[in-house]
Design a protein around this motif. Sequence first.
Motif, mmCIF file in Angstrom:
data_model
loop_
_atom_site.group_PDB
_atom_site.id
_atom_site.type_symbol
_atom_site.label_atom_id
_atom_site.label_comp_id
_atom_site.label_asym_id
_atom_site.label_seq_id
_atom_site.Cartn_x
_atom_site.Cartn_y
_atom_site.Cartn_z
ATOM 1 N N GLN A 1 5.205 5.180 -7.403
ATOM 2 C CA GLN A 1 4.694 5.488 -6.073
ATOM 3 C C GLN A 1 5.374 4.711 -4.951
ATOM 4 O O GLN A 1 5.424 5.177 -3.821
ATOM 5 C CB GLN A 1 3.187 5.233 -6.032
ATOM 6 C CG GLN A 1 2.430 6.160 -6.953
ATOM 7 C CD GLN A 1 0.969 5.780 -7.106
ATOM 8 O OE1 GLN A 1 0.480 4.867 -6.438
ATOM 9 N NE2 GLN A 1 0.276 6.481 -7.978
ATOM 10 N N LEU B 1 -6.242 12.398 0.580
ATOM 11 C CA LEU B 1 -4.882 12.780 0.944
ATOM 12 C C LEU B 1 -4.489 12.127 2.264
ATOM 13 O O LEU B 1 -5.204 12.213 3.255
ATOM 14 C CB LEU B 1 -4.777 14.299 1.061
ATOM 15 C CG LEU B 1 -3.430 14.856 1.487
ATOM 16 C CD1 LEU B 1 -2.391 14.608 0.401
ATOM 17 C CD2 LEU B 1 -3.537 16.345 1.777
ATOM 18 N N GLY B 2 -3.359 11.409 2.280
ATOM 19 C CA GLY B 2 -2.841 10.788 3.487
ATOM 20 C C GLY B 2 -3.400 9.404 3.799
ATOM 21 O O GLY B 2 -2.900 8.734 4.684
ATOM 22 N N LEU B 3 -4.423 8.971 3.073
ATOM 23 C CA LEU B 3 -4.992 7.643 3.304
ATOM 24 C C LEU B 3 -4.171 6.576 2.591
ATOM 25 O O LEU B 3 -3.445 6.857 1.632
ATOM 26 C CB LEU B 3 -6.443 7.590 2.807
ATOM 27 C CG LEU B 3 -7.424 8.519 3.506
ATOM 28 C CD1 LEU B 3 -8.810 8.394 2.880
ATOM 29 C CD2 LEU B 3 -7.483 8.220 4.991
ATOM 30 N N TRP B 4 -4.285 5.342 3.042
ATOM 31 C CA TRP B 4 -3.604 4.215 2.404
ATOM 32 C C TRP B 4 -4.384 3.765 1.175
ATOM 33 O O TRP B 4 -5.612 3.728 1.201
ATOM 34 C CB TRP B 4 -3.460 3.056 3.379
ATOM 35 C CG TRP B 4 -2.507 3.339 4.484
ATOM 36 C CD1 TRP B 4 -2.820 3.675 5.760
ATOM 37 C CD2 TRP B 4 -1.081 3.340 4.407
ATOM 38 N NE1 TRP B 4 -1.671 3.882 6.496
ATOM 39 C CE2 TRP B 4 -0.587 3.681 5.676
ATOM 40 C CE3 TRP B 4 -0.171 3.086 3.384
ATOM 41 C CZ2 TRP B 4 0.766 3.764 5.965
ATOM 42 C CZ3 TRP B 4 1.180 3.172 3.672
ATOM 43 C CH2 TRP B 4 1.639 3.499 4.940
ATOM 44 N N ALA B 5 -3.666 3.406 0.121
ATOM 45 C CA ALA B 5 -4.311 2.973 -1.126
ATOM 46 C C ALA B 5 -3.378 2.045 -1.889
ATOM 47 O O ALA B 5 -2.163 2.019 -1.654
ATOM 48 C CB ALA B 5 -4.642 4.188 -1.991
ATOM 49 N N GLU C 1 -5.468 14.725 -3.114
ATOM 50 C CA GLU C 1 -6.911 14.537 -2.923
ATOM 51 C C GLU C 1 -7.460 13.825 -4.160
ATOM 52 O O GLU C 1 -6.899 13.963 -5.230
ATOM 53 C CB GLU C 1 -7.609 15.889 -2.754
ATOM 54 C CG GLU C 1 -7.262 16.597 -1.472
ATOM 55 C CD GLU C 1 -7.805 15.909 -0.224
ATOM 56 O OE1 GLU C 1 -8.569 14.930 -0.341
ATOM 57 O OE2 GLU C 1 -7.445 16.341 0.869
ATOM 58 N N LEU D 1 0.844 -1.194 0.000
ATOM 59 C CA LEU D 1 0.000 0.000 0.000
ATOM 60 C C LEU D 1 0.877 1.241 0.000
ATOM 61 O O LEU D 1 2.022 1.206 0.443
ATOM 62 C CB LEU D 1 -0.910 0.031 1.235
ATOM 63 C CG LEU D 1 -1.928 -1.091 1.357
ATOM 64 C CD1 LEU D 1 -2.663 -0.979 2.698
ATOM 65 C CD2 LEU D 1 -2.914 -1.063 0.209
ATOM 66 N N CYS D 2 0.306 2.343 -0.463
ATOM 67 C CA CYS D 2 0.996 3.637 -0.492
ATOM 68 C C CYS D 2 0.098 4.673 0.169
ATOM 69 O O CYS D 2 -1.117 4.559 0.134
ATOM 70 C CB CYS D 2 1.233 4.080 -1.935
ATOM 71 S SG CYS D 2 2.199 2.951 -2.917
ATOM 72 N N ARG D 3 0.703 5.686 0.758
ATOM 73 C CA ARG D 3 -0.088 6.809 1.280
ATOM 74 C C ARG D 3 -0.374 7.763 0.133
ATOM 75 O O ARG D 3 0.526 8.140 -0.610
ATOM 76 C CB ARG D 3 0.674 7.555 2.371
ATOM 77 C CG ARG D 3 0.645 6.837 3.675
ATOM 78 C CD ARG D 3 0.576 7.867 4.798
ATOM 79 N NE ARG D 3 0.705 7.193 6.060
ATOM 80 C CZ ARG D 3 -0.316 7.034 6.891
ATOM 81 N NH1 ARG D 3 -1.493 7.502 6.585
ATOM 82 N NH2 ARG D 3 -0.158 6.403 8.024
ATOM 83 N N ARG D 4 -1.648 8.171 0.022
ATOM 84 C CA ARG D 4 -2.034 9.090 -1.056
ATOM 85 C C ARG D 4 -1.419 10.464 -0.814
ATOM 86 O O ARG D 4 -1.497 11.007 0.284
ATOM 87 C CB ARG D 4 -3.547 9.198 -1.148
ATOM 88 C CG ARG D 4 -4.168 7.926 -1.716
ATOM 89 C CD ARG D 4 -5.603 8.114 -2.139
ATOM 90 N NE ARG D 4 -5.840 9.278 -2.966
ATOM 91 C CZ ARG D 4 -5.643 9.339 -4.278
ATOM 92 N NH1 ARG D 4 -5.157 8.302 -4.921
ATOM 93 N NH2 ARG D 4 -5.911 10.435 -4.951
ATOM 94 N N ALA D 5 -0.823 11.016 -1.862
ATOM 95 C CA ALA D 5 -0.188 12.330 -1.779
ATOM 96 C C ALA D 5 -1.094 13.434 -2.320
ATOM 97 O O ALA D 5 -0.722 14.599 -2.303
ATOM 98 C CB ALA D 5 1.120 12.316 -2.568
#
Length: 71
Positions: free
Chosen positions: A56, A29-33, A26, A20-24
């Motif tokens: 990513q 923003l900041g959520l895992w995806a 919107e 998973l990556c943290r969203r950079a």
Amino acid sequence: SCNPRLVACCIAEWNGQVLLCRRAREPGLGLWALPGGHVEASEPVQAAAARAARRQADAVVDDLALFRVYN
């Protein structure tokens, strides 16, 4: 109205866990995806998913197969 854009995500395993990556950006923003991004014109979906994982998460993925399509 604008046409919807095709998005490809990658379900990759790393050390026995899903990568998973943290969203950079919107939204979310900041959520895992899952690593993912837009598919360019004439680009295979697998190539777009692999490109997103590399960009990513600095992850090299191969042998990708279609898992699911959502409309």
